[in-house]
Design an enzyme around this catalytic site. Structure first.
Site, short mmCIF file in Angstrom:
data_model
loop_
_atom_site.label_atom_id
_atom_site.label_comp_id
_atom_site.label_asym_id
_atom_site.label_seq_id
_atom_site.Cartn_x
_atom_site.Cartn_y
_atom_site.Cartn_z
N HIS A 127 -3.25 -2.17 4.04
CA HIS A 127 -2.56 -1.04 4.67
C HIS A 127 -3.04 0.28 4.08
O HIS A 127 -2.79 0.57 2.92
CB HIS A 127 -1.04 -1.17 4.47
CG HIS A 127 -0.50 -2.42 5.08
ND1 HIS A 127 -0.43 -3.61 4.38
CD2 HIS A 127 -0.02 -2.67 6.32
CE1 HIS A 127 0.09 -4.54 5.17
NE2 HIS A 127 0.35 -4.00 6.35
N ASP A 146 -4.17 -6.12 -0.03
CA ASP A 146 -3.33 -5.36 0.89
C ASP A 146 -4.17 -4.41 1.73
O ASP A 146 -4.78 -3.48 1.21
CB ASP A 146 -2.30 -4.58 0.04
CG ASP A 146 -1.20 -3.97 0.86
OD1 ASP A 146 -1.38 -3.84 2.09
OD2 ASP A 146 -0.17 -3.64 0.28
#
Lengths: 156, 462
Positions: free
Chosen positions: A29, A27
């Site tokens: 982010h 991920d």
């Protein structure tokens, strides 16, 4: 997520408590991750930020080395359920028996019933599970509460 | 003529380089067999006599001597940490940059079988780490107890959790072990701090570990005390990259030293990603990094190369057709003191050097790993990105006595076929033709500007 306002009176009692934070799996982010770091630092916690794309192994190893009190696991991209599988078991396997583990973000894809999602993650061994849009204040308040309960339990 | 002598007492050869600091010139170099069996100082005296004879007139006026050593197996160390990829890895790096020959790395709480193995390994020194500052205390303290109760007598450098270090020290010293506390090799997750441990290791090496017969005499006759040879080489690489106030350095560089038993690689570079969007993971890399490959070398390690890559690959890299290289390679350790005598031997050496170069650099540099995410492919970098390094330098027998140093050096460079390995793309390639790298490292401690200029003028661009 909204940044947290300072609450200086409580700072001292949690100084020295170590929280390992990071974004789980593949991920990328990273913005909320930074906000969590600032907010926890601001509250006097010692923060170990592993950043984006962090594996379970990295969380666990950092927690062992830094003797962490809690893990704040973020998952924003919807694959939380797969990435978080066996997290608690792996912690136990590596000797982290009593560590607090919180998880939050966009844990699942699409609209699923929150109670179900929460139950699923709690069954997986997470102490707290947060839905999208949850405030940082809430997480930190819970953390203080849980750490406080632990401390009392240890005293007894 | 005034001369500074720079001595390297290796396990096979004792080398002496004479340099005139006034003229900033290399006067000469010799290499004689190390006399470890009888008395180290005999070989040193022989080498100096031989050098004086070779240089002839005007007679050398020896102003000072400086020395490094890897005799008697070098500085044999073990590193102990908590998590293998964290403090144990940081301790390993600290020991390597201090020039140690690392026997083993231990992690978590030492078990009984760990201790038995440790006692058998009988290291010269132990680096004990574990826990970040404010982190885990239990492991380092328990490991200190285990070491205290063991038969080991090696001095222990404690470079672990600040809060627990003094307790570990007390545990060790109370049971009569020598110990010293230094800063944590990993004060926090993601931060590595090898310098203080490195200095502590050097101090103990200077004062304690002069065991080989005659080494003590050499120690007394030289200025500054003897340091481990790889530390001298790393110092030279660092000087050459960074320069001094007076004399500019070359910038980021990579040095490869292919010897008889091992291949050392030194990089002086931050190693940060050069491509936008690449995510750097893993333990941060030391700016001055050393790796050593114990299975890659032209003599003692030749049989292990044969075993790992096979005869076919060696033939291919040597440019030989059907010669039976097996026998020649298995005899390599017996010919440790010899340069190749025939064309075939020279070709085998050439092939082995290429393999050492390729593999040692592959293991030293970082790599990229593509990871598919919902937002597309993301590249994660582990280790150092050395693609933009400006200079690559080859040294020691495997390069400088090679029949084709350029082809050997090319093995260190970036290959289109392996784009994920972050090897130098378009560097200037040089060889340390007179093999003076260690000497420059020693000299850098007393005359860095001159040492740097001498090093630069002794590099031959390929």
């Amino acid at each position: 997520m909204k940044p947290v306002k300072k609450s200086p009176s409580k700072k001292e009692s949690f100084a020295g408590k170590t929280i390992v934070i990071g974004v789980l799996g593949a991920d990328p982010h990273g913005i909320a991750n930074k906000l969590i770091e600032f907010a926890l630092n601001d509250e006097g916690f010692r923060v170990v930020n592993l950043g984006i794309m962090t594996s379970q192994q990295e969380f666990i190893e950092a927690a062992i080395e830094a003797k962490a009190d809690a893990l704040f696991v973020s998952s924003i991209y919807g694959h939380g359920e797969i990435d978080a599988r066996d997290f608690r078991e792996n912690c136990r396997e590596m000797g982290l028996d009593n560590i607090l583990i919180y998880i939050g973000g966009n844990l699942v894809v699409g609209r699923q019933d929150w109670i179900e999602v929460e139950t699923k993650f709690k069954t997986m061994g997470f102490d707290r599970v947060y839905p999208p849009g949850n405030t940082l204040q809430q997480g930190i308040a819970d953390l203080k509460k849980d750490l406080g309960t632990r401390a009392k339990r240890t005293q007894r | 003529m005034e001369a500074t002598l720079l001595i390297d007492i290796g396990s096979t050869f004792t080398k002496v380089v004479a340099i005139s600091l006034d003229q900033e010139k290399l006067l000469g170099r010799v290499s004689v067999p190390t006399t470890a069996q009888t008395d180290i100082s005999i070989g040193v005296h022989d080498a100096i006599r031989e050098l004086e004879k070779r240089i002839g007139t005007p007679k050398l006026h020896i102003e000072r001597k400086l020395a490094c050593s890897s005799a008697a197996g070098g500085l044999r160390m073990v590193a102990i940490g908590l998590v293998p990829k964290l403090t144990a890895e940081a301790a390993k790096r600290a020991a390597l940059t201090a020039g140690a020959r690392l026997l083993d790395v231990y992690s978590y709480k030492l078990t009984e079988s760990d201790l038995t193995r440790l006692e058998q390994q009988s290291p010269d020194m132990i680096l004990l780490a574990g826990g970040t500052d404010g982190g885990d205390e239990a492991t380092i303290i328990q490991n200190a107890h285990s070491l205290a109760n063991s038969k080991l007598n090696a001095p222990v450098v404690i470079g672990g959790n600040r809060t627990a270090a003094n307790q570990a020290f007390n545990v060790l010293t109370k049971s009569g072990k020598e110990a010293v506390v230094t800063e944590n090799v990993m004060p926090e997750i993601g931060k590595i701090n090898v310098q203080p441990a490195q200095s502590a290791i050097r101090q103990i090496f200077l004062h304690r570990l002069i065991r080989a017969k005659g080494l003590e005499e050499v120690q007394r006759s030289v200025a500054n005390g003897i340091i481990p040879t790889p530390m001298a080489s790393l110092k030279a690489a660092s000087l050459l990259a960074n320069g001094t106030k007076e004399e500019p350095g070359l910038g980021d560089l990579l040095v490869i030293e292919i010897g008889g038993a091992t291949t050392n690689v030194y990089s002086i570079s931050e190693g940060k990603p050069h491509t936008i969007g690449v995510i750097w993971k893993g333990l941060p890399e030391p700016y001055e990094k050393r790796t050593i490959e114990g299975d890659l070398g032209l003599r003692y390690s030749a049989p292990s190369i044969l075993e790992s890559v096979g005869e076919k690959k060696i033939l291919e890299k040597s440019g030989l057709s059907q010669t039976d290289v097996k026998k020649a390679i298995l005899e390599m350790p017996l010919n440790a003191k010899k340069l190749p005598q025939t064309d075939t031997e020279a070709s085998v050496d050439f092939g082995l050097s290429r393999i050492c170069m390729e593999n040692a650099v592959k293991r030293h540099v970082g790599s990229l790993e593509p990871i598919t995410t919902p937002v597309g492919t993301v590249y994660v970098q582990y280790g150092k990105d050395l693609t933009e390094v400006k200079h690559v330098i080859g040294t020691a027998g495997g390069v400088i006595y090679s029949k084709d140093p350029k082809t050997v050096m090319n093995e260190a460079l970036y290959k289109e076929a392996e784009p994920l390995l972050l090897r130098p793309k378009k560097p200037d390639v040089h060889i340390d033709e007179n093999y003076i790298l260690y000497a420059i490292g020693l000299l850098s401690e007393i005359a860095p500007d001159k040492a740097l200029r001498i090093m630069k003028s002794n590099l031959r661009r390929l």
